[in-house]
Design an enzyme around this catalytic site. Structure first.
Site, PDB file in Angstrom:
ATOM      1  N   GLY A 222       0.820  -1.209   0.000  1.00  0.00           N
ATOM      2  CA  GLY A 222       0.000   0.000   0.000  1.00  0.00           C
ATOM      3  C   GLY A 222       0.852   1.257   0.000  1.00  0.00           C
ATOM      4  O   GLY A 222       1.802   1.387  -0.775  1.00  0.00           O
ATOM      5  N   GLY A 253      -2.968  -2.989  -7.811  1.00  0.00           N
ATOM      6  CA  GLY A 253      -2.062  -4.122  -7.656  1.00  0.00           C
ATOM      7  C   GLY A 253      -1.843  -4.869  -8.957  1.00  0.00           C
ATOM      8  O   GLY A 253      -0.762  -5.397  -9.213  1.00  0.00           O
ATOM      9  N   ASP A 254      -2.870  -4.889  -9.789  1.00  0.00           N
ATOM     10  CA  ASP A 254      -2.747  -5.556 -11.081  1.00  0.00           C
ATOM     11  C   ASP A 254      -1.855  -4.744 -12.022  1.00  0.00           C
ATOM     12  O   ASP A 254      -1.050  -5.314 -12.775  1.00  0.00           O
ATOM     13  CB  ASP A 254      -4.131  -5.752 -11.696  1.00  0.00           C
ATOM     14  CG  ASP A 254      -5.101  -6.401 -10.725  1.00  0.00           C
ATOM     15  OD1 ASP A 254      -4.662  -7.291  -9.970  1.00  0.00           O
ATOM     16  OD2 ASP A 254      -6.278  -6.011 -10.702  1.00  0.00           O
TER      17      ASP A 254
END
Length: 318
Positions: A222, A253-254
């Protein structure tokens, strides 16, 4: 070419709301519909970077047809496995301060025949793939060991495998030796069975998963950045984004994984690319994926002098 496999894709509907009030009628200030699913987002980010990608997806019903059309419009080649069930739709509510509330549908249940066909389709499409990114939760009907089978088949075809999943599916796949896994701090804590409070805790957890079979661990932390633990060493980096510029973390995140694979999938250069793509993604609406014009590599900071006692802004609990 980067091949992605998303066993449980979705249509992602995102509504921007001034605030979230339970039980009230909310009026959206903006809305969008995007192809959804972790591997789908990886393909979208890869295509946005001008790299060839194919998304292997089980698709069914009108939502599945729309998902394939939206991906085609974004330059993603789709290889669809037709299923009897209907592709799921997910809903996200995004507030101005970056707070995101998500409602994820369970998705269809795949039959044994559909499961086998999905594996066979991946094998057929993987001939010229440099990387195969296997991403997301498993739908009903697929056992936790399904990803392990896919990893073994991908390696037999000569492809490297990036795995982004969690829970029993992640643990079951480790003995198959995925080349890189991409958990977040919470998923790491779940995998090792203990809370993680500092960067040092994350390093130890990543090393533990490597001892169980993972080739490398790319951990998303994060606002605290990202950590890469591999045979080449341990690297840590940050790409700070002012809170006022955060619009949505859906798919961030992807985008991170896409950036990592685009840059070769190994070492600090790939980590820097991952950070750049992740930081760009959170500044975009919904699950929009960054294009080259959205990237700002100069804002990335890498270090090998790890601040192991650095407390995580959001400690990962079980």
């Amino acid at each position: 070419m980067i091949l992605t496999v998303t066993p449980n894709p979705s249509l992602d509907r995102t509504y921007e709301v001034p605030s979230l009030a339970r039980g009230e009628v909310l009026r959206a200030t903006g809305d969008r519909v995007d192809p959804g699913g972790k591997g789908v987002n990886v393909s979208r980010a890869v295509a946005a970077a001008g790299v060839r990608t194919t998304a292997v997806l089980p698709l069914g019903g009108a939502p599945g047809t729309l998902l394939a059309e939206l991906l085609g419009a974004q330059g993603v080649d789709v290889t669809a496995v037709s299923i009897a069930g209907q592709t799921r739709s997910n809903v996200s509510l995004a507030e101005p301060d970056g707070t995101l509330t998500k409602i994820n549908a369970p998705g269809p249940e795949l039959t044994p025949e559909e499961s086998a066909l999905l594996l066979d389709t991946v094998r057929t499409c993987s001939g010229d793939a440099a990387w195969i990114a296997c991403c997301g939760s498993l739908p009903r009907g697929l056992a936790p060991a399904w990803y392990a089978d896919l990893v073994a088949r991908a390696h037999a075809a000569g492809a490297r495998v990036a795995l982004d999943t969690s829970g029993p599916a992640l643990l079951a796949a480790l003995p198959a030796h995925p080349d890189v896994i991409k958990p977040n701090a919470r998923e790491l804590a779940e995998a090792v069975g203990r809370p993680l409070s500092t960067l040092g805790d994350v390093v130890k957890a990543a090393e533990e998963l490597r001892s169980l079979g993972a080739g490398a661990v790319l951990a998303s932390l994060g606002v605290d950045g990202q950590l890469l633990v591999s045979a080449e060493g341990t690297h840590y980096g940050t790409a700070p984004v002012p809170p006022a510029r955060v619009r949505s973390n859906v798919g961030a995140g992807d985008a991170t994984l896409a950036g990592f694979l685009i840059a070769g999938g190994t070492g600090p250069t790939a980590l820097a690319s991952a950070l750049t793509h992740g930081a760009a993604a959170v500044q975009l609406p919904g699950s929009a994926m960054p294009t080259p014009s959205d990237l700002h590599p100069t804002e990335v900071h890498l270090t090998e002098d790890l601040p192991l006692d650095l407390p995580l802004s959001e400690p990962a609990t079980l």
